[in-house]
Write a protein that holds these residues in place. Structure first.
Motif, PDB file in Angstrom:
ATOM      1  N   ASP A   7      39.253  36.749  34.629  1.00 35.28           N
ATOM      2  CA  ASP A   7      38.198  37.603  34.117  1.00 35.28           C
ATOM      3  C   ASP A   7      37.458  38.235  35.289  1.00 35.28           C
ATOM      4  N   THR A   8      36.386  38.928  34.972  1.00 39.59           N
ATOM      5  CA  THR A   8      35.644  39.632  36.018  1.00 39.59           C
ATOM      6  C   THR A   8      35.036  38.667  37.032  1.00 39.59           C
ATOM      7  N   LYS A  24      35.378  38.994  41.021  1.00 38.40           N
ATOM      8  CA  LYS A  24      34.215  38.987  41.921  1.00 38.40           C
ATOM      9  C   LYS A  24      34.371  37.948  43.024  1.00 38.40           C
ATOM     10  N   ALA A  52      42.272  42.679  38.507  1.00 39.27           N
ATOM     11  CA  ALA A  52      41.339  43.700  38.016  1.00 39.27           C
ATOM     12  C   ALA A  52      42.078  44.786  37.243  1.00 39.27           C
ATOM     13  N   ASP A  55      39.020  45.884  34.904  1.00 42.67           N
ATOM     14  CA  ASP A  55      37.743  45.796  35.621  1.00 42.67           C
ATOM     15  C   ASP A  55      37.722  46.874  36.709  1.00 42.67           C
ATOM     16  N   GLY A  96      35.490  46.080  39.868  1.00 47.38           N
ATOM     17  CA  GLY A  96      36.116  45.063  40.702  1.00 47.38           C
ATOM     18  C   GLY A  96      37.358  45.584  41.400  1.00 47.38           C
TER      19      GLY A  96
END
Length: 141
Positions: A41-42, A46, A74, A79, A82
């Protein structure tokens, strides 16, 4: 006498950089420990981007590895921010490695991705880094 001053200056610079390297390594290790608990996920993107950013200070090759992982994830999850950040990290890595043409290509990829989102901070970072590369090349036009 001049040789002693130069040697003393070199020793001071090396001693000054050692704690910084250790500090980055501690932060990197902490983030790596968090990777195992991250889903695709994001948050994972990150963390990978932050590891890549920190590695840019000490090991551009390692930074590229984490940037590429971030780019892959990403792009899968959509994303865009990202993904753009990962291209900026990889562009900085290529710049640090002296691969200036590849560096500019990575920054251009980031701009194309991020421009529609109007994320001014990332756009500014990409354009600033392109300017840094052109400055290194001695191109001012």
């Amino acid at each position: 006498m001049k040789c002693r001053r130069v040697c003393a200056l070199i020793v001071c610079i090396l001693l000054y950089r050692l704690p910084l390297h250790a500090q980055y390594e501690k932060q990197i290790d902490s983030l790596k420990n968090l990777l195992s608990s991250s889903q695709h996920d994001t948050l994972l993107v990150k963390r990978l981007n932050e590891i890549a950013r920190l590695y840019n200070m000490v090991s551009p090759d390692s930074s590229l590895n984490y940037s590429n992982r971030s780019i892959a994830i990403a792009s899968q999850i959509g994303d865009t921010v990202g993904w753009g950040r990962a291209f900026i990290n990889s562009g900085i890595s290529y710049d640090n490695l002296g691969l200036l043409d590849q560096s500019v290509r990575e920054f251009d990829k980031a701009i194309k991705l991020v421009a529609p989102t109007s994320n001014k901070r990332l756009l500014s970072s990409a354009y600033t880094n392109i300017g840094i590369v052109h400055n290194e090349r001695g191109r001012f036009d």
